[in-house]
Design an enzyme around this catalytic site. Structure first.
Site, short mmCIF file in Angstrom:
data_model
loop_
_atom_site.label_atom_id
_atom_site.label_comp_id
_atom_site.label_asym_id
_atom_site.label_seq_id
_atom_site.Cartn_x
_atom_site.Cartn_y
_atom_site.Cartn_z
CB CYS A 91 -1.16 -0.02 1.08
SG CYS A 91 -0.23 -0.05 3.01
NE ARG A 129 -4.50 1.53 1.85
CZ ARG A 129 -4.33 2.41 0.72
NH1 ARG A 129 -5.32 2.18 -0.40
NH2 ARG A 129 -3.58 3.10 0.72
CG ASP A 154 -5.15 5.89 2.39
OD1 ASP A 154 -5.36 5.36 3.58
OD2 ASP A 154 -4.34 6.77 2.08
P1 4NP Z 1 -1.63 2.68 4.18
O1 4NP Z 1 -2.32 4.35 4.69
O2 4NP Z 1 -1.18 3.42 2.71
O3 4NP Z 1 -2.88 1.74 3.96
O4 4NP Z 1 -0.68 2.65 5.16
C1 4NP Z 1 -1.77 5.46 4.76
C2 4NP Z 1 -0.85 5.53 6.01
C3 4NP Z 1 -0.20 6.78 5.93
C4 4NP Z 1 -0.15 7.57 5.07
C5 4NP Z 1 -1.27 7.52 4.05
C6 4NP Z 1 -1.62 6.08 3.78
N1 4NP Z 1 0.43 8.99 5.38
O5 4NP Z 1 0.40 9.72 4.49
O6 4NP Z 1 1.13 9.08 6.42
#
Ligand code: 4NP
Length: 155
Positions: free
Chosen positions: A9, A15, A122
């Protein structure tokens, strides 16, 4: 031969750690190596988001010991299958590919699901119910992946 699956991800804290934990829970991990990574390096070395840890715990899994790492081009050599949670992740991964074989390893996770959704959204900026929904989307895809991998055990 042992199969290997990488879940990817953006941040590798919401995720893909859930996807790693869920798939590990559905396969024989002596036959399948499962890992996860993020295309961004914002959270390297961190544990998963507490909301992902909580929803995993609700369904009987402990993902708290996972640590965030960034996707690297060497992952194309190390893994048989690379699953992206959304199209943006998919494009970020494919941009780092150097061969057609690399690209052929990358799929959207929900291509493996009967879900009408094509992307795992997300949940980072949302509420807890986003994590519950994400859990179920990932779980249904991982059930299909696990069934496919089981057919391939021993090959
Ligand atoms: P992930 O979610 O891609 O599902 O781990 C996110 C976690 C952190 C961030 C964005 C999406 N961030 O911008 O820090």
């Amino acid at each position: 031969m042992k199969k290997s699956v990488l879940m990817v991800c953006l941040g590798n804290i919401c995720r893909s750690p859930l996807a790693e934990g869920i798939l590990k829970n559905k396969v024989d991990t002596s036959n399948v190596f499962v890992d996860s990574a993020g295309t961004a390096g914002y959270h390297i070395g961190n544990a998963p988001d507490p909301r992902s840890i909580a929803v995993a715990k609700k369904y009987g899994m402990d993902i708290s010991q996972q640590r965030c790492r960034k996707f690297t081009p060497s992952d194309f050599d190390s893994f048989d299958m690379i699953y992206a949670m959304d199209e943006s992740n998919y494009n970020n991964i494919v941009r780092l590919a150097t061969t057609a074989d690399d690209i052929s390893k990358v799929k959207l996770l929900l291509e493996e699901s009967d879900s009408a959704e094509t992307e795992v959204p997300d949940p980072y900026y949302g509420e807890h119910d986003g994590f519950e929904m994400v859990y179920h989307l990932i779980d249904s895809a991982c059930a299909k992946i696990a069934a496919k991998l089981e057919i391939n055990y021993g090959r």
